[in-house]
Design a protein around this motif. Structure first.
Motif, PDB file in Angstrom:
ATOM      1  N   THR A  81     -17.887   4.423  52.121  1.00 22.75           N
ATOM      2  CA  THR A  81     -18.924   3.501  52.601  1.00 22.75           C
ATOM      3  C   THR A  81     -18.752   3.123  54.068  1.00 22.75           C
ATOM      4  O   THR A  81     -19.718   2.733  54.714  1.00 22.75           O
ATOM      5  CB  THR A  81     -18.953   2.217  51.755  1.00 22.75           C
ATOM      6  OG1 THR A  81     -17.668   1.581  51.808  1.00 22.75           O
ATOM      7  CG2 THR A  81     -19.328   2.526  50.312  1.00 22.75           C
ATOM      8  N   LYS A  82     -17.532   3.219  54.579  1.00 25.55           N
ATOM      9  CA  LYS A  82     -17.253   2.919  55.983  1.00 25.55           C
ATOM     10  C   LYS A  82     -16.178   3.878  56.472  1.00 25.55           C
ATOM     11  O   LYS A  82     -15.270   4.236  55.721  1.00 25.55           O
ATOM     12  CB  LYS A  82     -16.734   1.491  56.172  1.00 25.55           C
ATOM     13  CG  LYS A  82     -17.721   0.410  55.846  1.00 25.55           C
ATOM     14  CD  LYS A  82     -17.099  -0.955  56.075  1.00 25.55           C
ATOM     15  CE  LYS A  82     -18.083  -2.050  55.659  1.00 25.55           C
ATOM     16  NZ  LYS A  82     -17.471  -3.389  55.810  1.00 25.55           N
ATOM     17  N   TYR A  83     -16.290   4.257  57.744  1.00 23.17           N
ATOM     18  CA  TYR A  83     -15.274   5.108  58.353  1.00 23.17           C
ATOM     19  C   TYR A  83     -15.419   4.989  59.857  1.00 23.17           C
ATOM     20  O   TYR A  83     -16.498   5.229  60.409  1.00 23.17           O
ATOM     21  CB  TYR A  83     -15.458   6.560  57.907  1.00 23.17           C
ATOM     22  CG  TYR A  83     -14.499   7.576  58.494  1.00 23.17           C
ATOM     23  CD1 TYR A  83     -13.138   7.329  58.580  1.00 23.17           C
ATOM     24  CD2 TYR A  83     -14.968   8.798  58.958  1.00 23.17           C
ATOM     25  CE1 TYR A  83     -12.269   8.276  59.103  1.00 23.17           C
ATOM     26  CE2 TYR A  83     -14.099   9.755  59.470  1.00 23.17           C
ATOM     27  CZ  TYR A  83     -12.753   9.483  59.537  1.00 23.17           C
ATOM     28  OH  TYR A  83     -11.888  10.422  60.054  1.00 23.17           O
ATOM     29  N   GLY A  84     -14.353   4.597  60.518  1.00 21.95           N
ATOM     30  CA  GLY A  84     -14.360   4.494  61.968  1.00 21.95           C
ATOM     31  C   GLY A  84     -12.995   4.846  62.512  1.00 21.95           C
ATOM     32  O   GLY A  84     -11.972   4.612  61.847  1.00 21.95           O
ATOM     33  N   GLU A 116      -9.975  -0.713  50.734  1.00 16.32           N
ATOM     34  CA  GLU A 116      -9.932  -0.646  52.186  1.00 16.32           C
ATOM     35  C   GLU A 116      -8.687   0.149  52.566  1.00 16.32           C
ATOM     36  O   GLU A 116      -7.594  -0.105  52.044  1.00 16.32           O
ATOM     37  CB  GLU A 116      -9.876  -2.040  52.804  1.00 16.32           C
ATOM     38  CG  GLU A 116     -11.159  -2.819  52.605  1.00 16.32           C
ATOM     39  CD  GLU A 116     -11.101  -4.208  53.226  1.00 16.32           C
ATOM     40  OE1 GLU A 116     -10.019  -4.654  53.668  1.00 16.32           O
ATOM     41  OE2 GLU A 116     -12.159  -4.865  53.252  1.00 16.32           O
ATOM     42  N   GLU A 135     -13.473   2.539  54.031  1.00 18.97           N
ATOM     43  CA  GLU A 135     -13.700   1.760  52.822  1.00 18.97           C
ATOM     44  C   GLU A 135     -14.443   2.669  51.851  1.00 18.97           C
ATOM     45  O   GLU A 135     -15.274   3.470  52.266  1.00 18.97           O
ATOM     46  CB  GLU A 135     -14.533   0.514  53.110  1.00 18.97           C
ATOM     47  CG  GLU A 135     -14.811  -0.321  51.870  1.00 18.97           C
ATOM     48  CD  GLU A 135     -15.746  -1.481  52.162  1.00 18.97           C
ATOM     49  OE1 GLU A 135     -15.246  -2.564  52.523  1.00 18.97           O
ATOM     50  OE2 GLU A 135     -16.971  -1.287  52.013  1.00 18.97           O
TER      51      GLU A 135
END
Length: 140
Positions: A81-84, A116, A135
């Motif tokens: 859902t998130k990746y940076g 996370e 995440e």
């Protein structure tokens, strides 16, 4: 196999060898696939004589992309859902890269469970070349 909150704990680490002896050919293939033909990545004379680098180097997005493959293999293709990331050091031809995802937190939000992760990719000398976060949705 899906990840389950009940089977994870803070501090768990998943690690993978991403690439052994990254070749110039792989870097040029990525240039073709991405459309990014910046001469820093593909032209030895430009990289060394004009820009002052020791040689060409890999695209940051190549490093990010192969690191993301580790993540989706770990959490599942549709669960991220998130990746940076931040690129912390260059990746050179001949480098071997290892990535790890470390469980930082297990959270529940709006009836869904998430993990996370901190993410790090290092070269064969242990030098970090990428640092980031991710995440993913996980099962209970």
């Amino acid at each position: 196999m899906p990840l389950y909150a009940s089977r994870l704990k803070v501090g768990d680490v998943h690690s993978v060898r991403l690439v052994e002896d990254l070749s110039r050919t792989q870097i040029v293939q990525y240039a073709g696939a991405s459309g990014d033909y910046n001469p820093l990545h593909t032209d030895e004379i430009f990289a060394t004589k004009i820009a002052g680098y020791p040689t060409v180097f890999a695209h940051g997005m190549l490093t990010m992309g192969i690191t993301s493959k580790m993540l989706t293999d770990y959490v599942g293709e549709t669960r991220l859902t998130k990746y940076g990331v931040r690129f912390t050091n260059p990746v050179w031809p001949g480098d071997s890269l290892d990535a790890k995802a470390t469980v930082k937190a297990l959270i529940s939000r709006n009836g869904e469970n998430f993990v996370e992760l901190s993410v790090s990719t290092t070269n064969q000398d242990g030098v970090e070349v990428l640092r980031g976060y991710a995440e993913a949705r996980i099962d209970p």
